[in-house]
Design a protein around this motif. Structure first.
Motif, short mmCIF file in Angstrom:
data_model
loop_
_atom_site.label_atom_id
_atom_site.label_comp_id
_atom_site.label_asym_id
_atom_site.label_seq_id
_atom_site.Cartn_x
_atom_site.Cartn_y
_atom_site.Cartn_z
N SER A 1 -2.29 -18.55 -25.30
CA SER A 1 -3.12 -18.45 -26.50
C SER A 1 -2.25 -18.48 -27.75
O SER A 1 -1.03 -18.21 -27.69
N PRO B 1 -6.93 -29.36 -23.34
CA PRO B 1 -7.50 -29.04 -24.65
C PRO B 1 -7.95 -27.58 -24.70
O PRO B 1 -8.58 -27.08 -23.76
N PRO B 2 -7.63 -26.89 -25.78
CA PRO B 2 -7.93 -25.45 -25.82
C PRO B 2 -9.39 -25.18 -26.16
O PRO B 2 -10.09 -26.01 -26.73
N SER B 3 -9.81 -23.99 -25.81
CA SER B 3 -11.08 -23.45 -26.30
C SER B 3 -10.76 -22.53 -27.47
O SER B 3 -9.61 -22.09 -27.65
N TYR B 4 -11.80 -22.22 -28.26
CA TYR B 4 -11.59 -21.46 -29.49
C TYR B 4 -12.44 -20.19 -29.48
O TYR B 4 -13.59 -20.20 -29.04
N THR B 5 -11.83 -19.12 -29.97
CA THR B 5 -12.53 -17.85 -30.13
C THR B 5 -12.27 -17.35 -31.54
O THR B 5 -11.11 -17.26 -31.96
N ASN C 1 -5.71 -22.00 -23.72
CA ASN C 1 -5.83 -22.91 -22.57
C ASN C 1 -5.16 -22.26 -21.37
O ASN C 1 -4.67 -21.13 -21.45
N SER D 1 -16.24 -21.24 -28.57
CA SER D 1 -16.64 -22.64 -28.65
C SER D 1 -15.48 -23.53 -28.22
O SER D 1 -14.34 -23.09 -28.10
N TRP D 2 -15.84 -24.81 -27.97
CA TRP D 2 -14.82 -25.82 -27.68
C TRP D 2 -14.50 -26.63 -28.93
O TRP D 2 -13.52 -27.36 -28.94
N SER D 3 -15.34 -26.50 -29.97
CA SER D 3 -15.13 -27.33 -31.15
C SER D 3 -14.26 -26.66 -32.20
O SER D 3 -13.66 -27.33 -33.04
N ALA E 1 -6.80 -19.96 -30.20
CA ALA E 1 -6.93 -21.11 -29.30
C ALA E 1 -6.32 -20.75 -27.95
O ALA E 1 -5.21 -20.20 -27.90
#
Length: 586
Positions: free
Chosen positions: A431, A368-372, A423, A399-401, A421
């Protein structure tokens, strides 16, 4: 004169010596020094049966099977050609045959005389005339196992296997082997053949438990006999076929497959696994994924290339008529880079000044990706000066959400927002950047409430204010004293310019030409749009140029003196360096 007394003593001593010798000889009895022992001989060859007697006085003789044997030249001969007078009663059996010579032999000696009980008779010993036995044979459940026929049994059950080697003399010695491993749990019995008592049947009974590890191994019966040609044994073998419920394991068909399960990437990696089933009879093998049957190439699971829908828990099982194996599971997790599937709530978002805005980004990816979130103001609104508006892209949220909360938004939040996004697959970061969401902030004009400006008397003064507003201002007016000057317009040496605009912010400028000391005052800008209005005060300070001239002249003199001092220092250091260089060369 004869000494009769001495003669009489001498005769008496001689008599005592003769009596002692006679008594000693009369009490000596015959004894075996060497008795015959078990002896084997090949047909046609001679066998020596040894028998030696101490103090022999009787007559030597031999018996075979409790019957006397006569001395016969060329057949039964004394070892000592002069007879056994010296106590050697050993016998040569020439040209031995099974019919005549095979049996129990005894060496006997008659008593020394009728009143001495020293007759001798050795224990019976076997003279075996060798006969090679038939090749060994294996029996299972009463049936002869012909070469090439397997012994079939079920794992966990016990089996009794018999090996016989018949018509040999002496009986063969039997051993058992499983492949090259010598077994120990067996027993052997030897009986004479019916109607042919001079040859033997050797029977060996082996009991063992069927195990999976014994399946496919070679069970060998080995009969040893000295009549066989070198290496003096013969083998007979049968294969063990042990039936058992299958046991399965998952193995890699390609080197490194199992080790690389954690870095299988969609579209680029391939996977080949094999469900190895060990069972007898040969089992049927199948694969399932998350409990559902999977179509495979037999026992092999081939995924080339792999895709994300291949992820899941795979199990393999096998069965035969005895039962079904336990399942063996392996989890396959296909990695794939992120991809933003939705960003919003829309491509353009409108918000009131000082309100709250929520932006959301959704992406798929494994892991699952993280978000910037990145904000590109695009020279967006600034308060103090338009030059500060050219901000680079900035990170505003990790964030992760994927949710970005903007509270109490101001005009500087205006601009483009992009979500990235990210990972990691293996050791490499992946990304994906979303489409931009444009945030438009609406509200009344906003800017610094106060400011300052500087000018020289006789020169031009520039009084300016930066104001952000959305929608754009519909009117702006400069106010000072009793004067009111709309934008754009001119009165006397006062002139207002059209505002310069940069992404929702506006710079209003009042120009004052030939500025005098009386122009030093507070100037107020009134700006209005559909959402409201605002006031912004700028204090102008005017400097007298006549008071500045002496200061400028003094500053120039100080600067000139400083330049002269620096030149002297430079020349001094250069000259000193030259002198040091010349000294070193000298």
């Amino acid at each position: 004169m004869v000494n009769y007394k001495k003669i009489k003593m001498k005769l008496r001593w001689n008599l005592l010596i003769h009596l002692f010798v006679f008594a000693t000889c009369a009490n000596a009895v015959q004894k075996f020094i060497e008795m015959p022992t078990y002896t084997e001989v090949d047909p046609g060859e001679g066998a020596l049966l040894r028998c030696r007697i101490s103090d022999k006085k009787g007559v030597c003789s031999w018996q075979k099977d409790d019957k006397p044997v006569g001395i016969c030249s060329g057949k039964y001969e004394w070892v000592d050609k002069n007879g056994p007078g010296g106590g050697d009663c050993s016998l040569w059996v020439r040209a031995a045959t099974l019919q005549l010579d095979n049996g129990q032999w005894q060496c006997q000696v008659t008593a020394s005389n009728y009143d001495v009980q020293d007759a001798l008779s050795s224990p019976p010993v076997t003279l075996a005339v060798r006969v090679p036995p038939q090749s060994p044979r294996i029996f299972f459940n009463g049936s002869y196992m012909i070469p090439g026929k397997d012994i079939t049994m079920t794992a966990g059950n016990r089996a009794t296997v018999i090996c016989e080697s018949r018509y040999g003399n002496p009986p063969a010695h039997i051993e058992w082997y499983l492949d090259n491993e010598r077994l120990a749990q067996w027993s052997q019995t030897n009986v004479t053949e019916i109607g042919k008592v001079q040859v033997w049947a050797a029977h060996s009974v082996l009991e063992f438990e069927g195990t999976r590890s014994a399946h496919g191994r070679l069970l060998t019966c080995r009969a040893h006999h000295p009549s066989y040609p070198s290496p003096y044994y013969r083998d007979t073998s049968t294969m063990l076929s042990v039936t058992f419920v299958p046991v399965v394991s998952i193995v890699e068909s390609d080197a490194g497959t199992l080790a690389n399960l954690g870095v299988l990437e969609e579209g680029t990696s391939a996977l080949t696994l094999e469900c190895r089933a060990h069972g007898n009879p040969r089992p049927y093998v199948w694969w399932t994924k998350n409990g559902q049957d999977v179509a495979t190439n037999g026992a092999k699971l081939i995924l080339a290339p792999v895709f994300r829908n291949h992820s899941g828990v795979y199990s393999c099982q096998a069965n035969n008529f005895l039962g079904t194996s336990d399942s063996v599971k392996i989890e396959i997790d296909i990695k794939y880079p992120p991809r933003v599937t939705w960003v919003g709530p829309d491509t353009v978002v409108e918000a009131n000044l000082f309100s709250q805005v929520t932006l959301e980004c959704k992406a798929e990816g494994n892991p699952p990706p993280s978000y910037t979130w990145y904000h590109n103001p695009e020279s967006s609104a600034c308060i103090n000066s338009l030059e500060d508006c050219a901000h680079p892209v900035s990170v505003i949220s990790l964030s992760w959400s994927g949710i970005l909360q903007l509270s109490n938004v101001s005009y500087d939040r205006h601009g483009r927002y992009t979500c990235v996004a990210t990972n990691q697959i293996g050791l490499e970061d992946r990304s994906y950047e979303s489409e931009a969401v444009t945030l438009n902030v609406f509200g009344p004009p906003m800017g610094a409430q106060s400011g300052t400006a500087q000018a020289w008397s006789g020169g031009e003064a520039r009084v300016s204010v930066a104001v952000c507003a959305n929608p754009p201002p519909r009117s702006a007016t400069w106010l000072w004293g009793s004067l009111r000057l709309n934008v754009p317009s001119q009165i006397g040496h006062y002139r207002t310019l059209e505002p310069s605009m940069d992404s929702g912010c506006y710079r209003y400028t009042l120009l004052i030409s030939n500025t005098g000391m009386s122009d030093a005052r507070i100037y107020v800008l009134h700006v209005e749009n559909e959402r409201g209005f605002s006031f912004h005060a700028v204090t102008l300070t005017v400097h007298d140029a006549a008071h500045v001239a002496p200061l400028i002249a003094a500053a120039l003199v100080i600067a000139a003196l400083l330049v002269i001092v620096l030149c002297f220092i430079w020349l001094f250091r250069k000259r000193r360096g030259t002198m040091e260089h010349e000294t070193q060369h000298v």
